[in-house]
Design an enzyme around this catalytic site. Structure first.
Site, PDB file in Angstrom:
ATOM      1  N   LEU A  88       0.857  -1.181   0.000  1.00 27.16           N
ATOM      2  CA  LEU A  88       0.000   0.000   0.000  1.00 27.16           C
ATOM      3  C   LEU A  88       0.893   1.231   0.000  1.00 27.16           C
ATOM      4  CD1 LEU A  88      -2.620  -0.949   2.770  1.00 27.16           C
ATOM      5  CD2 LEU A  88      -2.930  -1.096   0.288  1.00 27.16           C
ATOM      6  N   ASP A  89       0.439   2.314  -0.660  1.00 28.50           N
ATOM      7  CA  ASP A  89       1.163   3.577  -0.574  1.00 28.50           C
ATOM      8  C   ASP A  89       1.342   3.953   0.887  1.00 28.50           C
ATOM      9  OD1 ASP A  89       1.123   3.724  -3.299  1.00 28.50           O
ATOM     10  OD2 ASP A  89      -0.483   5.201  -3.414  1.00 28.50           O
ATOM     11  N   MET A  90       2.406   4.684   1.176  1.00 33.02           N
ATOM     12  CA  MET A  90       2.664   5.096   2.546  1.00 33.02           C
ATOM     13  C   MET A  90       1.468   5.834   3.142  1.00 33.02           C
ATOM     14  SD  MET A  90       5.761   7.459   4.081  1.00 33.02           S
ATOM     15  CE  MET A  90       5.115   9.017   3.468  1.00 33.02           C
TER      16      MET A  90
END
Length: 575
Positions: free
Chosen positions: A406-408
């Site tokens: 997942l994106d940060m």
């Protein structure tokens, strides 16, 4: 009231500030305000615009609206920038800039000039550019000539005739051989030597035909090659001249910094690449013509003290990128990061918020676990896997093997494997799209349709990483289904079902004008920065290939409210 001087023409713009009189030769537009300047200069690649920049940008936007001569072109889409500074006498004001050219010019009244004016009519650049343009014309003439067309047609005709004639003669040879075989098999009295001579004669005739057509083909190919070589030589000459001219041009862009050091773009990019391994050793086209370098260059030349800076998009969004009218955007990394790494030296600059920010939570809530995998609730602001810095990541905290990412800035369900075998198995499920994923997102505006599908191919924006862009020519297919859950406070809550797994797919599909045209709340790359990105991985559903059963994992927000919209809004607002 704010005043611009354009030659002897005065354009008056009304604002909350008092009337200021600018000399026609001055480009530092005065600001009368009680807003205190920041202690440090803007980190250009991720920032919230300082109130002084917002005030200055408002003045500039009013000016853009007032100039009918190029307002229409600006509305087609252009990046503008402001830099708030003090002159040597302590006067507070701001400089204005636009990227590239506007109305065929790179030097308009009221804006800082280019670092180097490559548009000088009789200058070195335009003179040599005209020579390259002339070669372009020669290449185009040769490529579209009737002679070239005739050479290609003649070669194609010879090859077609040779193929047809030889095929027909081989068929004739096969029929003759069949008759000879029948004669010999019948045992009739025949001249076997004559049959042999006939066979040898036909084989010799086939060789002669092949040789004749080979000679004709070689002659036609030679004529075509001579003509194409002329074109290739011109193209090679054009490429060499273009490379030399670009290198010469980048030598003319001598960029200053706050320490008074000057360095040309060729050296800046070469040294930056050698030090970081990032980007190209050669400056990309248009380097040095963006707002930020132009603003800083003029400030240094004028002995102004830079205080803060911001850039905003004006007009329609381009087809490939996500740009929204009057929204603020960071400097591009591909062109500007090496340049600004040099130009900011000597200034006290804000730290990179992405490098310094990390979610310090070391405890991760386990949502699902068996002997093969674990699914955790990743908080927004935590990396999925270790990055370049020292920030904690899900993988480093748990010691398990990441299956998906997942994106940060995205929160929610993240799958981890306990063995390399299970990592391969479950990664395969994601790659084959055997895992259904549902995300909940809060969008900035309204969505007209209650449900639908978005199909926009995506590709990396190499000039501005990590941004992605829509690219119909070379982008990879990206498909997202969506359902509107409801609206709350002018915002729209949606469920997103990615059918593919491209980088930033959901963020671009929501923000792009050909998608939902409504960025996710808090999307600093494609929308407006807020406390957090309001995107949450809420559900995973799959058939467990080892346990042989269907698994559905939910990560509800646990907020109690009168409606889903209010519940999720409270979830995204909580610390």
């Amino acid at each position: 009231m704010f005043e611009w001087h354009i030659g002897k023409v005065f354009v008056l713009l009304f604002s909350n500030s008092s009337l200021s009189y600018l000399r026609p030769t001055k480009l530092l537009h005065k600001l009368h305000t009680d807003i205190a300047p920041p202690a440090r200069f803007t980190w250009p690649f991720c920032y919230e615009p300082h109130p002084l920049c917002v005030l200055a940008a408002g003045h500039l936007q009013g000016y853009i609206e007032s100039v009918e001569k190029w307002k229409a072109e600006a509305m087609q889409g252009k990046m503008f920038g402001v830099l708030v500074a003090r002159d040597e006498g302590g006067t507070l004001g701001y400089l204005a800039a636009f990227s590239g050219q506007l109305c065929g010019s790179n030097n308009l009244p009221g804006f800082v000039p280019p670092v180097y004016d490559l548009l000088q009519p009789d200058g070195y650049f335009k003179t040599h550019e005209a020579e390259i343009t002339a070669i372009n014309g020669q290449v185009e003439t040769l490529e579209n000539s009737e002679h070239l067309k005739a050479c290609r047609q003649r070669l194609a005709a010879i090859k077609a005739e040779a193929e047809r004639d030889i095929a027909e003669y081989k068929a004739l040879m096969a029929a003759a051989k069949e008759k000879r075989d029948e004669a010999r098999a019948a045992g009739k009295s025949c001249d076997d030597d004559a049959l042999t001579r006939e066979s040898q004669h036909m084989k010799a005739e086939l060789r002669r035909k092949k040789q004749a057509y080979s000679s004709l083909t070689a002659e036609a190919e030679q004529q075509l090659a001579e003509y194409e070589n002329r074109i290739a030589q011109l193209k090679q000459r054009r490429r060499q001249m273009s490379d030399n001219l670009q290198r010469w041009l980048f030598d003319q862009f001598k960029m200053l910094n706050a320490l008074g050091e000057g360095k040309n773009l060729n050296d800046i990019f070469a040294e930056y690449h050698a030090a970081t391994g990032i980007g190209s050793i050669t400056p990309p086209s248009g380097a040095g013509e963006c707002c930020a370098p132009k603003l800083l260059q003029y400030a240094y030349i004028s002995n102004y003290k830079p205080l803060c800076m911001a850039e905003f998009w004006y007009g329609e969004s381009p087809k490939s990128e996500v740009r929204r009218h009057l929204h603020y955007y960071p400097a591009c990394r591909g062109k500007c990061e090496p340049i600004l790494s040099h130009m900011l030296r000597g200034l006290i600059v804000d730290p990179d918020p992405l490098a310094s920010y990390s979610n310090q939570t070391s405890e991760l809530r386990i949502v699902y676990e068996d002997n093969f995998i674990a699914v955790v609730d990743k908080p927004s602001g935590m990396l999925s896997v270790p990055g370049k810095g020292m920030q904690p990541s899900v993988a480093s905290i748990t010691g398990l093997l990441p299956v998906n990412r997942l994106d940060m800035d995205t929160s929610g369900l993240l799958m981890l494997a306990k063995t390399e075998f299970s990592q391969r198995v479950f990664r395969g499920l994601f790659e084959r799209r055997k895992i259904t994923k549902r995300y909940i997102a809060l969008l900035e505006g309204a969505v007209t349709a209650n449900e639908g599908e978005i199909s926009l191919p995506l590709a990396p924006d190499y000039s501005d990483r990590p941004r992605q862009k829509v690219d119909y020519d070379s982008g990879k297919p990206a498909v997202t289904r969506y359902e509107v859950i409801g609206t709350y406070g002018g915002k729209t809550l949606v469920a997103l079902y990615p059918q593919t797994g491209r980088t930033h797919q959901l963020r671009v599909h929501c923000a792009h004008r050909d998608g939902l045209n409504s960025p996710i709340v808090g999307d600093r790359l494609y929308g407006t920065q807020a406390r957090r990105l309001c995107l949450h991985a809420e559900m995973l559903q799959f058939y467990h290939p080892i346990l042989k059963k269907q698994i559905t994992i939910h990560n509800d927000n646990n907020e109690k409210s009168n409606s889903q919209e209010e519940s999720w809004s409270a979830f995204f607002d909580r610390p």
